[in-house]
Design an enzyme around this catalytic site. Structure first.
Site, short mmCIF file in Angstrom:
data_model
loop_
_atom_site.label_atom_id
_atom_site.label_comp_id
_atom_site.label_asym_id
_atom_site.label_seq_id
_atom_site.Cartn_x
_atom_site.Cartn_y
_atom_site.Cartn_z
N PRO A 108 1.10 0.05 -8.24
CG PRO A 108 2.84 -1.16 -7.27
CD PRO A 108 2.52 0.18 -7.88
CB CYS A 109 -4.20 -1.04 -7.42
SG CYS A 109 -4.44 -2.60 -8.32
CE LYS A 110 -0.16 -7.85 -5.37
NZ LYS A 110 0.50 -7.18 -6.49
CG PHE A 112 -5.30 2.12 -2.86
CD1 PHE A 112 -5.32 2.83 -1.68
CD2 PHE A 112 -4.24 2.31 -3.73
CE1 PHE A 112 -4.30 3.71 -1.36
CE2 PHE A 112 -3.22 3.19 -3.43
CZ PHE A 112 -3.24 3.89 -2.23
#
Length: 602
Positions: A108-110, A112
């Protein structure tokens, strides 16, 4: 060629775009051909795993990789009583108890993402999500610590390189402990996969130094394609049978209007160039494209087939006019026609008048002495011709170019307009024909009109309410001579009404949102296949899973390069020249030493 199986496994797999791309990987070198096989994938979203099963062709596993504290920090509550922390054994079981050669992770990249503020990304909740990346990778490395995968990759948003710098340092230290050499790279998925979107991504590439000594080269890039080249293969949105994912979203009317006035290739900032007065566009008007009868005032081509002739076949309610090419040389259509001097005249009839045919002639004899001075204007400083009994403008030189302006009190009151506050000149018998007290500048407006006034009772430019009856329809009913207009509420919806509509923009195109299926096509998940239906019935959930997906064509390019490198290592090669930049660069001398794991540098 000897076929060599290349097994891949996916952590945080989503709907399986990366897995589908790896399945299509191609690698051939030194008589060896790679055959890619997916061992499975792990994700916490059950619906995403259902899609993964369809897209990748193998079963995935629903598994929460949080530890207990991360779960509490993210969800804000204790986990359920039957919840347990994942272990390395869970990772192995998800891979069918087989060892992969490549592990591809897309955590998950939320935390960043640039869509999240720095303040929010630093909260305990999003830090727990960031730490999930470390825990997931640690579980994977522990699952096969006795026989590590040859490659481990971590895909994420480019901002992780800056906002997540300390996290990447921790990941690299952990990978180095397990024998990997690491490079931080960025790439454009669109260029790797030949997509119609530019999608910049970060990719951490970890190569097990002892198992894979050859250089790992970057994939070849391709030019980006145009959007229409991809979505043009799909049917028009809303076409019957197009599928649930190929429907336009229902947007507010004001949103459709804004989209129509955004210049193609621009964004909301182009709206600032529009002139708005009292909340309305000053310079533009939105009207129905098919105003009134379809084809009203239409003209049929001479060689074109006419439509059905009805009892109402009139120019204003259909294409009931024709572009007749016979006018220039025809006789029966020669109204106001002029014949040449040498041409034969047609039959003389009782309607032999200019408006009834070609009954006028181009007479070349004008150069004679007669009528030389017809409508002649004499300059002010020249003498006049002889004054004759026919001394009018059309019978001789009896007009003059008088340079003198009007002088008050002098006898030149032609078409004089008298100010409202001044006395009039003498009223003479000719007043009203341009002479004398001819006109007045009346400052009074129609504000004080009263009962009986013509413009009051005739309702000029009157507009009827939608729910009011009309007056008696007359033969001369027009918008400017009575109440012959209506306030039609059907044409423009309320600003907040949700609907699907088509507004033809200034560039003569339809500015509309992408459908969910078109987004999947831009991501490379579908091409001409419009039968794709993801799990569930929520467009927002579908779009989130599609947006989180690694584009399969980009994943295919990455897998092909890594597969080629694997085949080189398995065939005993330790060095190969390539035409693209090196992803992970070992020291040149160390690449030739087989029994000593190379100490790599970037």
């Amino acid at each position: 060629m000897n076929k060599m199986e290349i097994r891949h496994f996916h952590l945080f797999c989503g709907i399986g775009g990366g897995a589908a791309g790896f399945n299509r990987g191609q690698a051939r070198i030194n008589g060896l051909e790679g055959k890619f096989r997916c061992l499975g994938g792990i994700d916490v979203d059950p619906n995403a795993i259902k899609d993964f099963n369809t897209v990748s062709g193998v079963p995935g596993a629903v598994l929460d990789l949080f530890d207990r504290q991360q779960y509490i920090d993210w969800h804000g509550q204790e986990p359920p009583s039957d919840w347990q922390e994942a272990t390395p054994d869970d990772i192995r079981r998800a891979a069918g108890n087989e060892r992969p050669h490549m592990v591809f992770t897309s955590p998950p990249c939320k935390g960043f993402s640039g869509l999240l503020s720095q303040r929010v990304s630093a909260t305990k909740r999003y830090q727990a999500l960031n730490r999930l990346t470390v825990r997931g990778l640690w579980l994977t490395l522990e699952a096969w610590r006795d026989d590590p995968p040859e490659f481990v990759l971590l895909e994420n948003v480019p901002r992780i390189a800056t906002r997540g710098g300390p996290l990447l340092d921790q990941l690299e230290a952990m990978l180095s402990h397990y024998g990997y050499t690491v490079a931080r790279t960025t790439h454009d998925c669109g260029e790797l996969g030949g997509l119609a979107q530019s999608r910049r991504r970060f990719l951490l590439v970890a190569r097990h130094a002892e198992k894979v000594p050859p250089f790992l080269y970057e994939p070849v890039t391709r030019p980006l394609r145009g959007v229409g080249e991809v979505i043009g293969k799909l049917p028009v949105p809303g076409t019957p049978g197009a599928g649930a994912m190929h429907q336009l979203p229902s947007l507010q009317w004001k949103t459709w209007v804004r989209l129509a006035f955004v210049e193609a290739g621009s964004d909301w900032r182009s709206l600032r160039r529009l002139a708005i007065e009292n909340g309305y566009l000053r310079d533009y008007l939105i009207t129905p494209e098919r105003y009134g009868h379809r084809g009203a005032l239409g003209v049929v081509g001479w060689d074109e087939t006419a439509g059905t002739v009805t009892g109402q076949s009139r120019p204003a309610n259909g294409r009931f006019s024709v572009a007749d090419p016979r006018y220039p040389g025809g006789h029966e259509y020669g109204q106001y026609g002029v014949r040449t001097w040498s041409e034969t005249c047609g039959a003389v009839s009782g309607q032999s008048a200019p408006g009834g045919g070609r009954y006028a002639i181009a007479d070349p004899r004008l150069s004679g002495v007669r009528h030389n001075n017809v409508y002649r204007i004499i300059p002010w400083d020249r003498h006049s011709a002889a004054v004759t009994a026919g001394g009018g403008p059309s019978a001789g030189g009896l007009a003059v170019a008088d340079p003198r302006p009007h002088i008050p009190g002098k006898p030149f009151p032609k078409y004089r307009v008298t100010p409202f506050a001044q006395p009039a000149h003498t009223v003479i018998a000719g007043s009203g024909k341009g002479e004398g007290a001819f006109a007045v500048a009346d400052p009074r407006t129609g504000i004080d009109r009263h009962q009986g006034d013509h413009y009051l009772t005739a309702n000029h430019y009157g507009v009827l309410p939608w729910d009011a009856p009309s007056g008696s329809v007359t033969a001369s009913a027009k918008h400017d001579n009575g109440q012959w207009s209506v306030a039609d509420p059907r044409e423009l919806p309320a600003p907040t009404d949700n609907l699907v509509t088509m507004i033809r923009a200034l560039d003569n195109t339809w500015h509309r949102p992408f459908t969910t299926l078109e987004l999947a096509a831009l991501q490379g998940l579908v091409d001409t296949d419009n039968d794709l239906t993801l799990c569930g019935n929520s467009h927002s959930a579908w779009r989130e899973r599609i947006g989180n997906m690694v584009p399969p064509p980009a994943a295919q390019a990455i897998a092909s390069v890594m597969g080629t490198t694997l085949l080189l290592a398995w065939s005993g090669e330790t060095f190969v020249l390539g035409s693209t930049p090196i992803w992970v660069r070992p020291l040149a001398i160390a690449a030739t030493i087989k029994n000593n794991p190379p100490q790599d540098t970037l």
